[in-house]
Design a protein around this motif. Sequence first.
Motif, PDB file in Angstrom:
ATOM      1  N   ILE A  65      14.039  -8.960   2.527  1.00  0.00           N
ATOM      2  CA  ILE A  65      12.843  -8.499   1.809  1.00  0.00           C
ATOM      3  C   ILE A  65      12.756  -6.982   1.956  1.00  0.00           C
ATOM      4  N   VAL A  66      12.744  -6.292   0.827  1.00  0.00           N
ATOM      5  CA  VAL A  66      12.709  -4.826   0.816  1.00  0.00           C
ATOM      6  C   VAL A  66      11.321  -4.359   0.379  1.00  0.00           C
ATOM      7  N   ILE A  67      10.690  -3.570   1.231  1.00  0.00           N
ATOM      8  CA  ILE A  67       9.313  -3.124   1.001  1.00  0.00           C
ATOM      9  C   ILE A  67       9.274  -1.597   1.001  1.00  0.00           C
ATOM     10  N   VAL A  68       8.541  -1.025   0.045  1.00  0.00           N
ATOM     11  CA  VAL A  68       8.392   0.432  -0.042  1.00  0.00           C
ATOM     12  C   VAL A  68       6.912   0.780  -0.060  1.00  0.00           C
ATOM     13  N   CYS A  69       6.542   1.744   0.772  1.00  0.00           N
ATOM     14  CA  CYS A  69       5.168   2.248   0.746  1.00  0.00           C
ATOM     15  C   CYS A  69       5.211   3.767   0.842  1.00  0.00           C
ATOM     16  N   GLY A  70       4.044   4.396   0.899  1.00  0.00           N
ATOM     17  CA  GLY A  70       3.997   5.847   0.996  1.00  0.00           C
ATOM     18  C   GLY A  70       3.992   6.522  -0.360  1.00  0.00           C
ATOM     19  N   CYS A  71       4.313   7.801  -0.368  1.00  0.00           N
ATOM     20  CA  CYS A  71       4.134   8.633  -1.564  1.00  0.00           C
ATOM     21  C   CYS A  71       4.982   8.203  -2.751  1.00  0.00           C
ATOM     22  N   ILE A  72       6.234   7.809  -2.495  1.00  0.00           N
ATOM     23  CA  ILE A  72       7.095   7.411  -3.612  1.00  0.00           C
ATOM     24  C   ILE A  72       6.537   6.169  -4.302  1.00  0.00           C
ATOM     25  N   ALA A  73       5.903   5.304  -3.515  1.00  0.00           N
ATOM     26  CA  ALA A  73       5.301   4.096  -4.096  1.00  0.00           C
ATOM     27  C   ALA A  73       4.246   4.455  -5.137  1.00  0.00           C
ATOM     28  N   THR A  74       3.435   5.481  -4.850  1.00  0.00           N
ATOM     29  CA  THR A  74       2.384   5.870  -5.791  1.00  0.00           C
ATOM     30  C   THR A  74       2.872   6.878  -6.822  1.00  0.00           C
ATOM     31  N   TYR A  75       3.896   7.648  -6.464  1.00  0.00           N
ATOM     32  CA  TYR A  75       4.420   8.687  -7.362  1.00  0.00           C
ATOM     33  C   TYR A  75       5.179   8.076  -8.533  1.00  0.00           C
ATOM     34  N   ASP A  76       6.054   7.110  -8.242  1.00  0.00           N
ATOM     35  CA  ASP A  76       6.861   6.479  -9.293  1.00  0.00           C
ATOM     36  C   ASP A  76       6.142   5.321  -9.987  1.00  0.00           C
ATOM     37  N   ARG A  77       5.071   4.831  -9.370  1.00  0.00           N
ATOM     38  CA  ARG A  77       4.299   3.712  -9.926  1.00  0.00           C
ATOM     39  C   ARG A  77       5.208   2.541 -10.288  1.00  0.00           C
ATOM     40  N   LYS A  78       4.922   1.866 -11.411  1.00  0.00           N
ATOM     41  CA  LYS A  78       5.643   0.632 -11.703  1.00  0.00           C
ATOM     42  C   LYS A  78       7.071   0.881 -12.179  1.00  0.00           C
ATOM     43  N   ASP A  79       7.440   2.136 -12.464  1.00  0.00           N
ATOM     44  CA  ASP A  79       8.827   2.450 -12.800  1.00  0.00           C
ATOM     45  C   ASP A  79       9.750   2.206 -11.625  1.00  0.00           C
ATOM     46  N   ILE A  80       9.180   2.094 -10.452  1.00  0.00           N
ATOM     47  CA  ILE A  80       9.994   1.956  -9.249  1.00  0.00           C
ATOM     48  C   ILE A  80      10.822   0.674  -9.274  1.00  0.00           C
ATOM     49  N   PHE A  81      10.305  -0.405  -9.889  1.00  0.00           N
ATOM     50  CA  PHE A  81      11.071  -1.655  -9.972  1.00  0.00           C
ATOM     51  C   PHE A  81      12.232  -1.530 -10.956  1.00  0.00           C
ATOM     52  N   ILE A  82      12.080  -0.647 -11.952  1.00  0.00           N
ATOM     53  CA  ILE A  82      13.163  -0.417 -12.910  1.00  0.00           C
ATOM     54  C   ILE A  82      14.257   0.415 -12.259  1.00  0.00           C
ATOM     55  N   LYS A  83      13.845   1.442 -11.526  1.00  0.00           N
ATOM     56  CA  LYS A  83      14.812   2.317 -10.849  1.00  0.00           C
ATOM     57  C   LYS A  83      15.509   1.597  -9.702  1.00  0.00           C
ATOM     58  N   PHE A  84      14.735   0.749  -9.004  1.00  0.00           N
ATOM     59  CA  PHE A  84      15.266   0.085  -7.799  1.00  0.00           C
ATOM     60  C   PHE A  84      14.923  -1.405  -7.845  1.00  0.00           C
ATOM     61  N   PRO A  85      15.692  -2.181  -8.597  1.00  0.00           N
ATOM     62  CA  PRO A  85      15.380  -3.619  -8.737  1.00  0.00           C
ATOM     63  C   PRO A  85      15.488  -4.397  -7.429  1.00  0.00           C
ATOM     64  N   GLU A  86      16.101  -3.792  -6.416  1.00  0.00           N
ATOM     65  CA  GLU A  86      16.233  -4.474  -5.120  1.00  0.00           C
ATOM     66  C   GLU A  86      14.914  -4.533  -4.357  1.00  0.00           C
ATOM     67  N   ILE A  87      13.946  -3.721  -4.755  1.00  0.00           N
ATOM     68  CA  ILE A  87      12.655  -3.698  -4.065  1.00  0.00           C
ATOM     69  C   ILE A  87      11.850  -4.949  -4.404  1.00  0.00           C
ATOM     70  N   ASP A  88      11.210  -5.523  -3.397  1.00  0.00           N
ATOM     71  CA  ASP A  88      10.417  -6.745  -3.584  1.00  0.00           C
ATOM     72  C   ASP A  88       8.907  -6.477  -3.558  1.00  0.00           C
ATOM     73  N   ILE A  89       8.479  -5.573  -2.663  1.00  0.00           N
ATOM     74  CA  ILE A  89       7.043  -5.297  -2.511  1.00  0.00           C
ATOM     75  C   ILE A  89       6.823  -3.789  -2.481  1.00  0.00           C
ATOM     76  N   VAL A  90       5.829  -3.348  -3.242  1.00  0.00           N
ATOM     77  CA  VAL A  90       5.412  -1.939  -3.223  1.00  0.00           C
ATOM     78  C   VAL A  90       3.919  -1.913  -2.924  1.00  0.00           C
ATOM     79  N   PHE A  91       3.510  -1.114  -1.933  1.00  0.00           N
ATOM     80  CA  PHE A  91       2.083  -1.018  -1.638  1.00  0.00           C
ATOM     81  C   PHE A  91       1.745   0.402  -1.216  1.00  0.00           C
TER      82      PHE A  91
END
Length: 434
Positions: A65-91
Amino acid sequence: MNKYDTNKISSYLLKSFKKCFIINSIDKSDLVILNTCSVRQKAQNKFYSYFDIIKKIKKINNKLIVIVCGCIATYDRKDIFIKFPEIDIVFSSNKIKKLPVLINNFKKFKKKIFDVDFKNNYDKNINNYLDKSNYSYINSFVSIIEGCNKCCSYCVVPITKGKEFSRPPMDIISEICYLSKNGVSEINLLGQNVNAYLGIFENGKKCTFSNLLNLISEIDEIKRIKFTTSHPINFTDDLILSYKNIHKIVDFVHLPIQSGSNKILRYMRRNYTVEYYNKIVDKLLNIRPKLIFGSDFIVGFPGESNKDFNLTIDLVNKIKFDSSFAFIYSPRPGTKSFNMIDNISYNEKKNRLYKLLELLRKNSIFWSNTMLNTEQEILVEGYTKKKDFLFGRARNNKIIYFNSNKNNNLIGKLINIKINKINKNMLYGKLVNI
Protein backbone atom coordinates in the motif's frame (compact mmCIF):
# COMPACT_ATOMS: atom_id res chain seq x y z
CA MET A 1 6.97 20.61 10.20
CA ASN A 2 7.30 17.43 8.16
CA LYS A 3 9.22 15.81 11.03
CA TYR A 4 6.44 16.80 13.41
CA ASP A 5 3.75 15.43 11.08
CA THR A 6 5.74 12.24 10.48
CA ASN A 7 5.95 11.60 14.22
CA LYS A 8 2.19 12.11 14.52
CA ILE A 9 1.56 9.68 11.65
CA SER A 10 3.75 7.05 13.31
CA SER A 11 2.01 7.54 16.65
CA TYR A 12 -1.49 7.25 15.19
CA LEU A 13 -0.62 4.04 13.35
CA LEU A 14 1.19 2.44 16.29
CA LYS A 15 -1.73 3.16 18.62
CA SER A 16 -4.47 2.24 16.11
CA PHE A 17 -3.12 -1.10 14.82
CA LYS A 18 -2.10 -3.69 17.41
CA LYS A 19 0.30 -5.48 15.05
CA CYS A 20 1.77 -2.33 13.53
CA PHE A 21 5.48 -1.65 13.81
CA ILE A 22 7.97 0.42 11.83
CA ILE A 23 10.78 -1.17 9.82
CA ASN A 24 13.54 0.37 7.73
CA SER A 25 13.24 -2.04 4.81
CA ILE A 26 10.75 -0.88 2.16
CA ASP A 27 10.71 -4.18 0.27
CA LYS A 28 9.49 -5.97 3.44
CA SER A 29 6.82 -3.42 4.31
CA ASP A 30 3.05 -3.77 4.06
CA LEU A 31 2.67 -0.07 3.48
CA VAL A 32 4.94 2.90 2.83
CA ILE A 33 4.07 6.53 3.54
CA LEU A 34 5.82 9.38 1.74
CA ASN A 35 5.48 12.70 3.59
CA THR A 36 6.39 15.21 0.91
CA CYS A 37 7.49 18.80 0.39
CA SER A 38 7.22 21.00 -2.71
CA VAL A 39 8.51 24.35 -1.44
CA ARG A 40 11.49 24.01 -3.80
CA GLN A 41 11.96 21.95 -6.94
CA LYS A 42 14.85 20.06 -5.32
CA ALA A 43 12.54 18.70 -2.62
CA GLN A 44 10.02 17.63 -5.26
CA ASN A 45 12.78 15.96 -7.28
CA LYS A 46 13.69 13.91 -4.21
CA PHE A 47 10.14 12.57 -4.17
CA TYR A 48 10.32 11.67 -7.89
CA SER A 49 13.66 9.92 -7.38
CA TYR A 50 12.43 7.99 -4.34
CA PHE A 51 9.23 7.02 -6.08
CA ASP A 52 11.22 5.25 -8.80
CA ILE A 53 12.30 2.81 -6.07
CA ILE A 54 8.68 2.40 -4.93
CA LYS A 55 7.59 1.56 -8.49
CA LYS A 56 10.11 -1.28 -8.75
CA ILE A 57 9.10 -2.72 -5.39
CA LYS A 58 5.39 -2.53 -6.19
CA LYS A 59 5.94 -4.53 -9.39
CA ILE A 60 7.30 -7.35 -7.23
CA ASN A 61 4.86 -6.86 -4.34
CA ASN A 62 1.52 -5.64 -5.69
CA LYS A 63 0.01 -5.83 -2.19
CA LEU A 64 2.20 -2.95 -1.00
CA ILE A 65 0.00 0.00 0.00
CA VAL A 66 1.55 3.28 -1.16
CA ILE A 67 0.43 6.43 0.64
CA VAL A 68 1.38 10.05 -0.12
CA CYS A 69 0.75 13.06 2.08
CA GLY A 70 2.20 16.54 2.53
CA CYS A 71 2.63 19.33 0.01
CA ILE A 72 2.81 17.25 -3.17
CA ALA A 73 -0.51 15.66 -2.22
CA THR A 74 -2.21 19.07 -2.25
CA TYR A 75 -0.05 20.63 -4.98
CA ASP A 76 -0.71 18.00 -7.66
CA ARG A 77 -4.28 17.30 -6.49
CA LYS A 78 -6.09 14.52 -8.36
CA ASP A 79 -3.53 14.54 -11.20
CA ILE A 80 -1.29 12.66 -8.82
CA PHE A 81 -3.05 9.34 -9.61
CA ILE A 82 -2.45 9.93 -13.33
CA LYS A 83 1.23 10.75 -12.81
CA PHE A 84 1.75 7.96 -10.27
CA PRO A 85 -0.79 5.13 -10.70
CA GLU A 86 1.07 3.11 -8.06
CA ILE A 87 -0.27 5.40 -5.32
CA ASP A 88 -3.24 4.03 -3.37
CA ILE A 89 -4.04 6.75 -0.80
CA VAL A 90 -3.50 10.51 -0.89
CA PHE A 91 -4.32 12.66 2.14
CA SER A 92 -3.53 16.15 3.42
CA SER A 93 -1.63 16.71 6.67
CA ASN A 94 -4.76 17.93 8.46
CA LYS A 95 -6.26 14.44 8.00
CA ILE A 96 -3.60 12.50 9.91
CA LYS A 97 -6.03 11.28 12.58
CA LYS A 98 -8.18 9.77 9.78
CA LEU A 99 -5.31 7.73 8.34
CA PRO A 100 -6.15 4.44 10.15
CA VAL A 101 -9.71 4.69 8.77
CA LEU A 102 -8.43 5.46 5.27
CA ILE A 103 -6.15 2.41 5.37
CA ASN A 104 -8.96 0.13 6.55
CA ASN A 105 -11.30 1.46 3.84
CA PHE A 106 -8.71 0.87 1.14
CA LYS A 107 -8.07 -2.69 2.34
CA LYS A 108 -11.81 -3.35 2.42
CA PHE A 109 -12.94 -1.77 -0.87
CA LYS A 110 -9.69 -1.81 -2.90
CA LYS A 111 -10.42 1.64 -4.32
CA LYS A 112 -8.00 4.56 -4.46
CA ILE A 113 -8.65 7.21 -1.83
CA PHE A 114 -8.15 10.96 -2.22
CA ASP A 115 -8.87 12.93 0.97
CA VAL A 116 -7.42 16.42 0.63
CA ASP A 117 -8.77 19.75 1.84
CA PHE A 118 -7.81 22.75 3.94
CA LYS A 119 -10.52 22.40 6.59
CA ASN A 120 -9.46 23.08 10.17
CA ASN A 121 -9.14 19.58 11.53
CA TYR A 122 -6.83 19.59 14.56
CA ASP A 123 -7.28 16.64 16.88
CA LYS A 124 -8.19 17.73 20.41
CA ASN A 125 -7.31 14.26 21.69
CA ILE A 126 -3.78 14.20 20.30
CA ASN A 127 -2.35 13.39 23.75
CA ASN A 128 -4.03 9.98 23.53
CA TYR A 129 -1.87 9.17 20.51
CA LEU A 130 1.47 10.76 21.36
CA ASP A 131 4.12 8.08 21.68
CA LYS A 132 7.25 8.68 23.76
CA SER A 133 9.35 6.73 21.27
CA ASN A 134 8.57 9.29 18.57
CA TYR A 135 10.07 12.39 20.14
CA SER A 136 13.28 13.32 21.91
CA TYR A 137 13.01 13.13 25.68
CA ILE A 138 14.55 16.60 25.86
CA ASN A 139 13.08 18.66 23.03
CA SER A 140 9.97 18.45 20.93
CA PHE A 141 8.22 20.24 18.08
CA VAL A 142 4.66 21.48 18.58
CA SER A 143 2.62 22.81 15.66
CA ILE A 144 0.49 25.86 16.55
CA ILE A 145 -0.62 27.30 13.19
CA GLU A 146 -1.11 25.94 9.67
CA GLY A 147 -1.18 27.75 6.34
CA CYS A 148 -0.19 31.30 5.41
CA ASN A 149 -2.00 34.47 4.32
CA LYS A 150 1.06 36.35 3.05
CA CYS A 151 1.09 35.18 -0.60
CA CYS A 152 4.76 35.93 -1.32
CA SER A 153 5.26 35.84 -5.08
CA TYR A 154 7.58 32.79 -5.02
CA CYS A 155 5.84 30.62 -2.42
CA VAL A 156 3.50 27.63 -2.84
CA VAL A 157 2.52 27.40 0.84
CA PRO A 158 -0.85 29.21 0.36
CA ILE A 159 -1.54 26.73 -2.48
CA THR A 160 -0.50 23.61 -0.58
CA LYS A 161 -1.53 24.58 2.98
CA GLY A 162 -4.35 27.10 2.52
CA LYS A 163 -5.19 30.05 4.75
CA GLU A 164 -3.87 30.47 8.28
CA PHE A 165 -5.60 28.53 11.00
CA SER A 166 -4.46 28.71 14.63
CA ARG A 167 -4.97 25.85 17.08
CA PRO A 168 -6.96 26.67 20.21
CA PRO A 169 -4.46 27.82 22.85
CA MET A 170 -5.52 25.33 25.53
CA ASP A 171 -5.10 22.43 23.07
CA ILE A 172 -1.51 23.56 22.59
CA ILE A 173 -0.93 23.97 26.33
CA SER A 174 -2.43 20.53 26.97
CA GLU A 175 -0.04 18.94 24.47
CA ILE A 176 2.99 20.76 25.93
CA CYS A 177 1.99 19.79 29.48
CA TYR A 178 1.78 16.15 28.38
CA LEU A 179 5.23 16.36 26.79
CA SER A 180 6.72 18.13 29.80
CA LYS A 181 5.43 15.42 32.16
CA ASN A 182 7.24 12.88 29.97
CA GLY A 183 10.66 14.50 30.08
CA VAL A 184 10.57 17.23 27.42
CA SER A 185 12.41 20.37 28.57
CA GLU A 186 12.50 22.41 25.35
CA ILE A 187 9.61 23.28 23.05
CA ASN A 188 9.99 24.44 19.44
CA LEU A 189 6.75 26.03 18.20
CA LEU A 190 6.05 25.47 14.52
CA GLY A 191 4.15 27.26 11.79
CA GLN A 192 4.62 28.46 8.23
CA ASN A 193 4.18 31.89 9.79
CA VAL A 194 4.37 31.08 13.49
CA ASN A 195 4.17 34.62 14.89
CA ALA A 196 0.90 35.25 13.02
CA TYR A 197 -0.71 32.95 15.58
CA LEU A 198 -4.08 34.18 16.84
CA GLY A 199 -5.96 31.54 18.80
CA ILE A 200 -9.36 31.72 20.44
CA PHE A 201 -10.04 30.68 24.04
CA GLU A 202 -13.23 28.79 24.84
CA ASN A 203 -14.70 32.00 26.28
CA GLY A 204 -14.22 33.72 22.91
CA LYS A 205 -11.22 35.86 23.93
CA LYS A 206 -8.27 36.12 21.55
CA CYS A 207 -4.84 34.72 22.30
CA THR A 208 -1.92 36.43 20.53
CA PHE A 209 1.43 34.79 19.97
CA SER A 210 2.97 36.72 22.87
CA ASN A 211 0.04 35.60 25.09
CA LEU A 212 0.75 32.00 24.13
CA LEU A 213 4.46 32.38 24.94
CA ASN A 214 3.50 33.66 28.39
CA LEU A 215 1.26 30.65 29.01
CA ILE A 216 3.98 28.20 27.95
CA SER A 217 6.59 29.95 30.11
CA GLU A 218 4.45 29.21 33.19
CA ILE A 219 4.92 25.44 32.73
CA ASP A 220 7.70 24.71 35.23
CA GLU A 221 9.19 21.70 33.45
CA ILE A 222 9.71 23.67 30.21
CA LYS A 223 13.13 25.29 30.47
CA ARG A 224 13.45 26.75 26.97
CA ILE A 225 11.15 28.02 24.22
CA LYS A 226 11.99 28.27 20.51
CA PHE A 227 9.87 29.03 17.48
CA THR A 228 10.18 28.85 13.71
CA THR A 229 9.59 30.27 11.22
CA SER A 230 8.57 33.88 11.79
CA HIS A 231 7.72 36.78 9.48
CA PRO A 232 9.00 40.36 10.00
CA ILE A 233 5.51 41.85 9.50
CA ASN A 234 4.22 39.88 12.51
CA PHE A 235 7.22 40.64 14.74
CA THR A 236 5.17 43.13 16.71
CA ASP A 237 6.17 45.22 19.73
CA ASP A 238 4.35 42.92 22.17
CA LEU A 239 6.35 39.97 20.81
CA ILE A 240 9.59 41.96 21.06
CA LEU A 241 8.70 42.80 24.69
CA SER A 242 8.41 39.05 25.36
CA TYR A 243 12.19 38.87 25.05
CA LYS A 244 12.38 41.15 28.09
CA ASN A 245 9.75 39.38 30.16
CA ILE A 246 10.28 35.71 29.29
CA HIS A 247 13.78 34.43 30.05
CA LYS A 248 12.90 30.97 28.70
CA ILE A 249 12.85 32.28 25.11
CA VAL A 250 16.31 31.46 23.71
CA ASP A 251 18.88 34.04 22.57
CA PHE A 252 18.57 33.08 18.91
CA VAL A 253 16.04 34.61 16.53
CA HIS A 254 15.36 33.02 13.15
CA LEU A 255 13.83 35.88 11.17
CA PRO A 256 13.82 35.38 7.38
CA ILE A 257 14.49 38.50 5.28
CA GLN A 258 15.13 36.73 1.90
CA SER A 259 16.98 39.70 0.32
CA GLY A 260 18.83 42.86 1.31
CA SER A 261 17.38 44.80 -1.63
CA ASN A 262 14.11 46.71 -1.26
CA LYS A 263 13.51 46.27 -4.99
CA ILE A 264 13.73 42.48 -4.74
CA LEU A 265 11.63 42.45 -1.56
CA ARG A 266 8.97 44.33 -3.52
CA TYR A 267 9.17 41.78 -6.36
CA MET A 268 8.86 39.03 -3.74
CA ARG A 269 5.77 40.71 -2.22
CA ARG A 270 7.30 40.57 1.24
CA ASN A 271 5.56 43.85 2.22
CA TYR A 272 8.40 45.28 4.32
CA THR A 273 11.66 47.10 3.67
CA VAL A 274 15.22 46.48 4.81
CA GLU A 275 14.87 49.57 7.03
CA TYR A 276 11.79 48.08 8.71
CA TYR A 277 13.66 44.81 9.28
CA ASN A 278 16.65 46.64 10.79
CA LYS A 279 14.35 48.43 13.25
CA ILE A 280 13.11 45.06 14.54
CA VAL A 281 16.70 43.90 15.00
CA ASP A 282 17.63 47.12 16.83
CA LYS A 283 14.62 46.87 19.16
CA LEU A 284 15.46 43.27 20.04
CA LEU A 285 19.14 44.05 20.65
CA ASN A 286 18.19 46.93 22.92
CA ILE A 287 16.31 44.43 25.09
CA ARG A 288 18.76 41.51 24.73
CA PRO A 289 22.23 42.57 23.54
CA LYS A 290 23.39 38.94 23.35
CA LEU A 291 20.81 37.93 20.71
CA ILE A 292 22.10 36.25 17.55
CA PHE A 293 20.05 36.23 14.35
CA GLY A 294 19.53 33.64 11.66
CA SER A 295 17.68 34.13 8.40
CA ASP A 296 16.59 32.70 5.04
CA PHE A 297 17.89 34.01 1.73
CA ILE A 298 16.82 33.46 -1.87
CA VAL A 299 19.63 34.04 -4.37
CA GLY A 300 19.05 34.81 -8.05
CA PHE A 301 15.44 35.92 -7.80
CA PRO A 302 14.19 37.25 -11.18
CA GLY A 303 15.46 40.81 -11.62
CA GLU A 304 18.25 40.52 -9.03
CA SER A 305 21.20 42.58 -10.28
CA ASN A 306 24.74 42.49 -8.94
CA LYS A 307 23.86 45.64 -7.01
CA ASP A 308 20.83 43.95 -5.43
CA PHE A 309 22.89 40.91 -4.44
CA ASN A 310 25.63 43.10 -2.96
CA LEU A 311 22.99 44.81 -0.82
CA THR A 312 22.22 41.37 0.62
CA ILE A 313 25.94 40.85 1.32
CA ASP A 314 26.08 44.25 3.03
CA LEU A 315 23.13 43.33 5.28
CA VAL A 316 24.70 39.97 6.21
CA ASN A 317 27.92 41.79 7.11
CA LYS A 318 26.00 44.31 9.21
CA ILE A 319 23.84 41.90 11.23
CA LYS A 320 26.31 39.00 11.09
CA PHE A 321 23.65 36.35 10.58
CA ASP A 322 24.44 32.92 11.97
CA SER A 323 22.84 29.50 11.25
CA SER A 324 20.98 30.71 8.15
CA PHE A 325 19.56 29.00 5.07
CA ALA A 326 20.35 30.19 1.55
CA PHE A 327 19.00 28.74 -1.70
CA ILE A 328 18.95 29.49 -5.39
CA TYR A 329 15.53 30.74 -6.50
CA SER A 330 13.29 27.84 -7.48
CA PRO A 331 10.39 28.77 -9.84
CA ARG A 332 7.18 27.07 -8.72
CA PRO A 333 4.19 26.69 -11.07
CA GLY A 334 1.14 28.53 -9.79
CA THR A 335 3.09 31.32 -8.07
CA LYS A 336 3.20 34.97 -9.19
CA SER A 337 6.95 34.90 -9.87
CA PHE A 338 6.75 31.82 -12.10
CA ASN A 339 6.13 33.94 -15.22
CA MET A 340 8.64 36.66 -14.35
CA ILE A 341 11.56 37.13 -16.73
CA ASP A 342 14.60 35.35 -15.31
CA ASN A 343 17.71 36.38 -17.24
CA ILE A 344 20.33 35.41 -14.64
CA SER A 345 22.51 32.49 -15.71
CA TYR A 346 22.62 29.44 -13.47
CA ASN A 347 26.39 29.78 -13.10
CA GLU A 348 25.94 33.34 -11.85
CA LYS A 349 23.33 32.16 -9.34
CA LYS A 350 25.70 29.45 -8.11
CA ASN A 351 28.54 31.96 -7.74
CA ARG A 352 26.31 34.30 -5.72
CA LEU A 353 25.12 31.45 -3.53
CA TYR A 354 28.69 30.31 -2.87
CA LYS A 355 29.73 33.85 -1.91
CA LEU A 356 26.78 34.19 0.48
CA LEU A 357 27.30 30.77 2.08
CA GLU A 358 31.01 31.48 2.57
CA LEU A 359 30.17 34.74 4.35
CA LEU A 360 27.62 32.97 6.56
CA ARG A 361 30.23 30.33 7.40
CA LYS A 362 32.68 33.06 8.47
CA ASN A 363 29.97 34.67 10.58
CA SER A 364 29.36 31.36 12.33
CA ILE A 365 33.07 31.11 13.15
CA PHE A 366 33.00 34.71 14.39
CA TRP A 367 30.20 33.96 16.88
CA SER A 368 31.93 30.77 18.03
CA ASN A 369 35.14 32.69 18.70
CA THR A 370 33.27 35.20 20.87
CA MET A 371 32.32 32.31 23.16
CA LEU A 372 35.86 31.09 23.82
CA ASN A 373 36.81 31.32 27.54
CA THR A 374 33.23 32.24 28.50
CA GLU A 375 30.72 30.38 30.64
CA GLN A 376 27.59 29.28 28.81
CA GLU A 377 24.33 27.84 30.12
CA ILE A 378 23.47 24.76 28.07
CA LEU A 379 20.57 22.34 28.03
CA VAL A 380 22.10 18.86 27.86
CA GLU A 381 20.51 16.82 25.04
CA GLY A 382 22.44 13.55 25.07
CA TYR A 383 25.55 11.67 23.99
CA THR A 384 27.47 11.84 20.72
CA LYS A 385 27.33 8.72 18.53
CA LYS A 386 30.57 7.36 19.97
CA LYS A 387 29.29 8.18 23.47
CA ASP A 388 32.58 9.87 24.28
CA PHE A 389 31.01 13.30 24.87
CA LEU A 390 27.76 14.76 26.06
CA PHE A 391 26.40 17.69 24.11
CA GLY A 392 23.84 20.43 24.48
CA ARG A 393 22.90 23.81 23.08
CA ALA A 394 23.78 27.18 24.49
CA ARG A 395 21.07 29.82 24.67
CA ASN A 396 22.30 31.20 21.31
CA ASN A 397 21.71 27.79 19.65
CA LYS A 398 25.40 26.81 19.43
CA ILE A 399 26.14 23.14 20.12
CA ILE A 400 28.74 22.53 22.84
CA TYR A 401 30.50 19.22 23.58
CA PHE A 402 31.94 18.28 26.96
CA ASN A 403 33.30 15.30 28.84
CA SER A 404 30.70 14.10 31.31
CA ASN A 405 32.62 11.34 33.07
CA LYS A 406 29.61 9.24 32.04
CA ASN A 407 27.23 11.21 34.23
CA ASN A 408 23.84 10.26 32.75
CA ASN A 409 22.01 12.40 35.30
CA LEU A 410 22.97 15.55 33.38
CA ILE A 411 20.72 14.82 30.38
CA GLY A 412 17.78 17.22 30.37
CA LYS A 413 19.39 19.58 32.88
CA LEU A 414 20.59 23.16 32.54
CA ILE A 415 24.29 23.31 33.37
CA ASN A 416 27.13 25.82 33.02
CA ILE A 417 30.02 24.99 30.71
CA LYS A 418 33.23 26.98 30.26
CA ILE A 419 34.31 26.98 26.60
CA ASN A 420 38.01 26.13 26.42
CA LYS A 421 38.48 24.88 22.85
CA ILE A 422 37.25 25.51 19.31
CA ASN A 423 38.02 22.94 16.62
CA LYS A 424 36.68 23.53 13.08
CA ASN A 425 33.88 25.67 14.51
CA MET A 426 32.98 22.94 17.03
CA LEU A 427 32.86 24.15 20.62
CA TYR A 428 34.24 22.16 23.56
CA GLY A 429 34.13 22.94 27.24
CA LYS A 430 34.32 21.77 30.85
CA LEU A 431 31.53 21.42 33.36
CA VAL A 432 31.35 24.33 35.82
CA ASN A 433 28.20 23.54 37.79
CA ILE A 434 24.60 22.43 37.48
